[in-house]
Design a protein around this motif. Structure first.
Motif, PDB file in Angstrom:
ATOM      1  N   PHE A 160       0.800  -1.044  -0.058  1.00 18.51           N
ATOM      2  CA  PHE A 160       0.024  -0.106  -0.029  1.00 18.51           C
ATOM      3  C   PHE A 160       0.978   1.305  -0.016  1.00 18.51           C
ATOM      4  CE2 PHE A 160      -2.325  -3.028   2.853  1.00 18.51           C
ATOM      5  CZ  PHE A 160      -3.564  -3.196   1.897  1.00 18.51           C
ATOM      6  N   MET A 161       0.212   2.329  -0.484  1.00 16.81           N
ATOM      7  CA  MET A 161       1.001   3.532  -0.473  1.00 16.81           C
ATOM      8  C   MET A 161       0.307   4.415   0.789  1.00 16.81           C
ATOM      9  SD  MET A 161       1.989   4.994  -4.337  1.00 16.81           S
ATOM     10  CE  MET A 161       3.474   4.092  -5.085  1.00 16.81           C
ATOM     11  N   THR A 162       1.277   5.298   1.423  1.00 15.46           N
ATOM     12  CA  THR A 162       0.634   5.865   2.483  1.00 15.46           C
ATOM     13  C   THR A 162       1.247   7.344   2.719  1.00 15.46           C
ATOM     14  OG1 THR A 162      -0.519   6.037   4.801  1.00 15.46           O
ATOM     15  CG2 THR A 162       1.801   5.058   4.310  1.00 15.46           C
ATOM     16  N   SER A 163       0.922   8.092   3.613  1.00 13.61           N
ATOM     17  CA  SER A 163       1.954   9.269   3.784  1.00 13.61           C
ATOM     18  C   SER A 163       2.651   9.052   5.340  1.00 13.61           C
ATOM     19  CB  SER A 163       0.976  10.461   4.029  1.00 13.61           C
ATOM     20  OG  SER A 163       1.739  11.770   4.663  1.00 13.61           O
ATOM     21  N   ILE A 164       3.746   9.530   5.384  1.00 16.16           N
ATOM     22  CA  ILE A 164       4.541   9.187   6.398  1.00 16.16           C
ATOM     23  C   ILE A 164       3.975   9.870   7.661  1.00 16.16           C
ATOM     24  CG2 ILE A 164       6.477  10.912   6.185  1.00 16.16           C
ATOM     25  CD1 ILE A 164       7.063   7.256   7.065  1.00 16.16           C
ATOM     26  N   ASP A 165       3.117  10.888   7.314  1.00 13.92           N
ATOM     27  CA  ASP A 165       2.540  11.507   8.714  1.00 13.92           C
ATOM     28  C   ASP A 165       1.392  10.792   9.046  1.00 13.92           C
ATOM     29  OD1 ASP A 165       4.394  13.515   8.157  1.00 13.92           O
ATOM     30  OD2 ASP A 165       3.396  14.562   6.689  1.00 13.92           O
ATOM     31  N   SER A 166       0.668   9.834   8.353  1.00 10.65           N
ATOM     32  CA  SER A 166      -0.342   9.224   8.831  1.00 10.65           C
ATOM     33  C   SER A 166      -0.247   8.493  10.359  1.00 10.65           C
ATOM     34  CB  SER A 166      -0.810   8.127   7.704  1.00 10.65           C
ATOM     35  OG  SER A 166      -1.808   7.176   8.378  1.00 10.65           O
ATOM     36  N   TYR A 176      -3.685  11.460  -4.329  1.00  9.27           N
ATOM     37  CA  TYR A 176      -3.348  11.436  -2.626  1.00  9.27           C
ATOM     38  C   TYR A 176      -1.888  11.919  -2.405  1.00  9.27           C
ATOM     39  CZ  TYR A 176      -7.350   8.576  -2.176  1.00  9.27           C
ATOM     40  OH  TYR A 176      -8.514   8.105  -2.139  1.00  9.27           O
ATOM     41  N   PHE A 177      -0.828  12.025  -3.637  1.00  7.71           N
ATOM     42  CA  PHE A 177       0.187  12.637  -3.595  1.00  7.71           C
ATOM     43  C   PHE A 177       0.709  13.555  -4.822  1.00  7.71           C
ATOM     44  CE2 PHE A 177       0.194   8.492  -1.313  1.00  7.71           C
ATOM     45  CZ  PHE A 177       0.580   9.062   0.010  1.00  7.71           C
ATOM     46  N   PRO A 178       0.045  14.634  -4.861  1.00 10.17           N
ATOM     47  CA  PRO A 178      -0.128  15.449  -5.931  1.00 10.17           C
ATOM     48  C   PRO A 178       1.493  15.748  -6.551  1.00 10.17           C
ATOM     49  CG  PRO A 178      -0.841  16.528  -3.961  1.00 10.17           C
ATOM     50  CD  PRO A 178      -0.674  15.292  -3.713  1.00 10.17           C
ATOM     51  N   LYS A 179       2.540  15.791  -5.437  1.00  7.57           N
ATOM     52  CA  LYS A 179       3.766  15.940  -5.811  1.00  7.57           C
ATOM     53  C   LYS A 179       4.508  14.801  -6.726  1.00  7.57           C
ATOM     54  CE  LYS A 179       4.725  19.132  -1.853  1.00  7.57           C
ATOM     55  NZ  LYS A 179       5.418  19.271  -0.523  1.00  7.57           N
ATOM     56  N   GLY A 180       3.664  13.708  -6.616  1.00  5.78           N
ATOM     57  CA  GLY A 180       4.237  12.588  -7.434  1.00  5.78           C
ATOM     58  C   GLY A 180       4.924  11.755  -6.607  1.00  5.78           C
ATOM     59  N   LYS A 181       5.553  10.833  -7.338  1.00  6.91           N
ATOM     60  CA  LYS A 181       6.722   9.712  -6.680  1.00  6.91           C
ATOM     61  C   LYS A 181       7.864  10.174  -6.006  1.00  6.91           C
ATOM     62  CE  LYS A 181       8.618   8.823 -11.208  1.00  6.91           C
ATOM     63  NZ  LYS A 181       8.213   8.005 -12.236  1.00  6.91           N
ATOM     64  N   ASP A 182       8.214  11.324  -6.050  1.00 14.38           N
ATOM     65  CA  ASP A 182       9.144  12.106  -5.293  1.00 14.38           C
ATOM     66  C   ASP A 182       8.781  12.880  -4.244  1.00 14.38           C
ATOM     67  OD1 ASP A 182      11.111  11.189  -7.146  1.00 14.38           O
ATOM     68  OD2 ASP A 182      10.624  12.725  -8.554  1.00 14.38           O
ATOM     69  N   ASP A 183       7.513  12.869  -3.670  1.00 16.03           N
ATOM     70  CA  ASP A 183       6.821  13.445  -2.500  1.00 16.03           C
ATOM     71  C   ASP A 183       7.535  12.683  -1.307  1.00 16.03           C
ATOM     72  OD1 ASP A 183       5.280  14.086  -0.161  1.00 16.03           O
ATOM     73  OD2 ASP A 183       3.569  14.154  -1.349  1.00 16.03           O
ATOM     74  N   PRO A 184       8.322  13.662  -0.676  1.00 15.52           N
ATOM     75  CA  PRO A 184       9.257  13.142   0.604  1.00 15.52           C
ATOM     76  C   PRO A 184       8.355  12.349   1.672  1.00 15.52           C
ATOM     77  CG  PRO A 184       9.053  15.524   0.460  1.00 15.52           C
ATOM     78  CD  PRO A 184       8.464  14.958  -0.725  1.00 15.52           C
ATOM     79  N   HIS A 185       7.133  12.681   1.748  1.00 17.91           N
ATOM     80  CA  HIS A 185       6.003  12.048   2.583  1.00 17.91           C
ATOM     81  C   HIS A 185       5.555  10.708   2.280  1.00 17.91           C
ATOM     82  CE1 HIS A 185       6.011  15.889   5.095  1.00 17.91           C
ATOM     83  NE2 HIS A 185       6.021  16.271   4.068  1.00 17.91           N
ATOM     84  N   LEU A 186       5.664  10.376   0.907  1.00 15.69           N
ATOM     85  CA  LEU A 186       5.433   9.055   0.591  1.00 15.69           C
ATOM     86  C   LEU A 186       6.102   7.902   1.001  1.00 15.69           C
ATOM     87  CD1 LEU A 186       3.533   7.528  -1.429  1.00 15.69           C
ATOM     88  CD2 LEU A 186       5.161   8.100  -3.362  1.00 15.69           C
ATOM     89  N   ALA A 187       5.429   6.865   1.692  1.00 11.21           N
ATOM     90  CA  ALA A 187       6.194   5.690   2.144  1.00 11.21           C
ATOM     91  C   ALA A 187       4.982   4.568   1.734  1.00 11.21           C
ATOM     92  CB  ALA A 187       6.277   5.715   3.606  1.00 11.21           C
TER      93      ALA A 187
END
Length: 176
Positions: free
Chosen positions: A49-55, A104-115
């Motif tokens: 799954f993809m998620t935000s590291i802030d979740s 969910y990640f408008p900055k794309g795959k390089d979003d630093p919050h993406l985990a």
């Protein structure tokens, strides 16, 4: 104890696109969240799954990596119990990225919050009453109703299957 077919469980699992990820909150309560399946490993049944590291689920998984993943569509149901880990590998994120995730990640795959959340299931249980299996169950249900018994099922309809013995690392991996 194995009562079903591993192949059947994996066949059913691959048909799903969404799941509910169940984690345990710090105060002991269980929490379920809808998640999009990014990948299902054909051999092991591992789920990504993809998620935000802030979740909040990140802290919950780090505190208690034991999770449950439930899936349901029409007359098919699946429950997987296993261990989750948080993965921040840029290479793995690149591999699993899809344009749908951009919602969910408008900055794309390089979003630093993406985990990523990697779930390695140890056991799965399925119920499949779709198609021919559903007709078979309906016949058994009618027989059971008339005779005052419980419907009979077989491994094509219901089963519990052991899966992976190993578990992913409990530690968060660093971004690469």
């Amino acid at each position: 104890m194995e009562t079903g077919s591993r192949e059947k469980l994996l066949e059913i699992l691959k048909k799903f696109r969404n799941a509910m990820l169940v984690t345990q909150a710090n105060h002991g309560m269980l929490r379920a969240r809808p998640m999009a399946l990014m990948k299902v490993d054909d051999a092991t049944g591992d789920i990504w799954f993809m998620t935000s590291i802030d979740s909040g689920k990140i802290d919950e998984i780090e505190s208690n990596p034991e999770v449950n993943v439930t899936l349901q569509e029409a007359r098919r149901f699946l429950s997987l119990s296993g261990r989750a880990s948080i993965v921040r590998s840029r290479a793995k994120i690149e591999e699993l990225w899809s344009e749908e995730a951009k919602v969910y990640f408008p900055k794309g795959k390089d979003d630093p919050h993406l985990a990523l959340i990697h779930v390695s299931p140890r056991e799965g249980e399925y119920w499949d009453n779709d198609g021919a299996a559903g007709l078979k169950f309906l016949v058994e249900a009618v027989k059971a109703y008339v005779s005052g018994t419980t419907p009979k099922t077989d491994a094509s309809q219901h089963g519990t299957v052991p899966l992976n013995g190993g578990a992913p690392s409990d530690r968060m991996t660093s971004a690469r």
